[in-house]
Write a protein that holds these residues in place. Structure first.
Motif, mmCIF file in Angstrom:
data_model
loop_
_atom_site.group_PDB
_atom_site.id
_atom_site.type_symbol
_atom_site.label_atom_id
_atom_site.label_comp_id
_atom_site.label_asym_id
_atom_site.label_seq_id
_atom_site.Cartn_x
_atom_site.Cartn_y
_atom_site.Cartn_z
ATOM 1 N N SER A 87 0.841 -1.187 0.000
ATOM 2 C CA SER A 87 0.000 0.000 0.000
ATOM 3 C C SER A 87 0.881 1.243 0.000
ATOM 4 C CB SER A 87 -0.887 0.019 1.247
ATOM 5 O OG SER A 87 -1.721 -1.109 1.304
ATOM 6 N N GLN A 105 -2.532 0.402 5.582
ATOM 7 C CA GLN A 105 -2.985 -0.465 4.501
ATOM 8 C C GLN A 105 -4.200 0.155 3.826
ATOM 9 O OE1 GLN A 105 -3.915 -4.254 6.234
ATOM 10 N NE2 GLN A 105 -5.046 -3.346 7.913
ATOM 11 N N GLY A 117 -0.773 -4.647 3.161
ATOM 12 C CA GLY A 117 -0.523 -3.765 4.285
ATOM 13 C C GLY A 117 0.961 -3.758 4.588
ATOM 14 N N GLU A 136 5.631 -6.759 5.210
ATOM 15 C CA GLU A 136 4.196 -6.975 5.129
ATOM 16 C C GLU A 136 3.569 -7.118 6.516
ATOM 17 O OE1 GLU A 136 0.957 -10.184 3.256
ATOM 18 O OE2 GLU A 136 3.113 -10.408 2.847
#
Length: 323
Positions: free
Chosen positions: A270, A298, A306, A320
């Motif tokens: 993101s 996210q 995210g 992540e």
């Protein structure tokens, strides 16, 4: 009419599996029909799968599922049906449903090509929706005809067709489809834009659809040029360990922010909105050298992973979110 370019045909034929998102509505029906037609030409229909997602929120949901079964049985198409429950956690129903669909798309193996039924009118809606929400050049370029979801390629063969043209083709091919009455519910933002706002725009400016589509295409090309420049700079301020904080500090805020965004996007993470970027600026570039900030964010629609941003050995590191 040729729905797929030569490059797209090569992509489909090289894939282990071709999955068409199939709601049973007009757009996905035509996309499935034309994908089957192409694969039949090359004796590759055995790699085709239709994916019907039953959201279980409409009174007709089960009837639509039965329609999809009948359609696929008639055309000898492998059909996968997934019943899902939409969990709305503050992001709104549309975003929550999209998040659930993307999770299913991500479950297919890496050499899978996804086919979606987006068309020109969807592109216009997307561009206008992003304008009202606030966006930059990349957002104004709208939907891509070809994109990626993780490692998977996503193709949109109806991309240059209007809704009217799709309906004419369905009639010509004598293809049955379902009608979703919820598309008339203007409490949903997209529906309100489609049903109430856009018709008034076209009434006042008849050439708006063509012109907005052309603008999105031009901006997509300009954004590619812009990102090419950023890639050159990014190679100087990053390596396999992450982004070099000392190098980034020598740049002005805007260029630094754009480099962080493209660096995250390249990793399918993101990208931060303006508020989140200001928090990154404060935490990593204005705080004490010995501080160890951690920032998480996210997208609500889950189209990107995210991400957790941390600092290690004067590098900005992205990992992540696994929650």
């Amino acid at each position: 009419m040729d729905f797929f370019t030569k490059t797209e045909k090569d992509i489909l034929l090289a894939a282990d599996q071709v999955v068409v998102g199939f709601s049973g509505g007009p757009d996905s029906t035509l996309a499935l029909h034309e994908t089957l037609h192409l694969l039949n030409e090359f004796n590759s229909a055995n790699k085709l799968k239709a994916l019907h997602i039953n959201h279980q929120v409409q009174s007709k949901s089960d009837a639509w599922e039965e329609h999809c079964k009948s359609f696929c049985t008639d055309k000898n198409i492998d059909l996968q049906i997934e019943k899902i429950e939409i969990e709305v956690k503050g992001e709104g129903f549309e975003a929550a449903a999209r998040k659930a669909r993307l999770s299913l798309f991500n479950s297919f193996n890496e050499n899978t090509v996804l086919i979606l039924g987006h068309h020109l009118d969807d592109q216009i809606e997307t561009v206008l929706f992003r304008i009202f929400r606030g966006t930059g050049m990349k957002g104004l370029s709208g939907i891509k005809r070809q994109s990626k979801l993780g490692s998977k390629i996503v193709l949109r063969p109806l991309f240059n067709l209007t809704k009217e043209e799709i309906m004419e083709l369905l009639k010509k091919e004598n293809l049955n489809y379902i009608t979703d009455d919820s598309n008339q519910d203007n409490s949903f933002s997209r529906n309100y834009l489609r049903n109430s706002v856009i018709p008034k725009i076209y009434e006042k400016w008849p050439g708006a659809r063509k012109n907005i589509g052309r603008m999105a295409n031009i901006l997509r090309k300009q954004n590619l040029l812009y990102e090419s420049y950023l890639e050159t700079v990014l190679n100087k301020v990053s390596d396999e360990d992450g982004l070099k904080l000392d190098e980034l500090k020598n740049l002005d805020y805007f260029e630094r922010a754009e480099l962080i965004r493209i660096w995250l996007d390249k990793q399918s993470f993101s990208t931060p909105n303006e508020s989140q970027m200001k928090e990154i600026e404060k935490s990593f570039f204005q705080s004490r050298q010995e501080s160890n900030p951690v920032i998480k964010f996210q997208r609500e629609d889950a189209q990107k992973l995210g991400v957790i941003l941390t600092k290690i050995n004067n590098y900005l590191i992205a990992e992540e979110i696994n929650e």
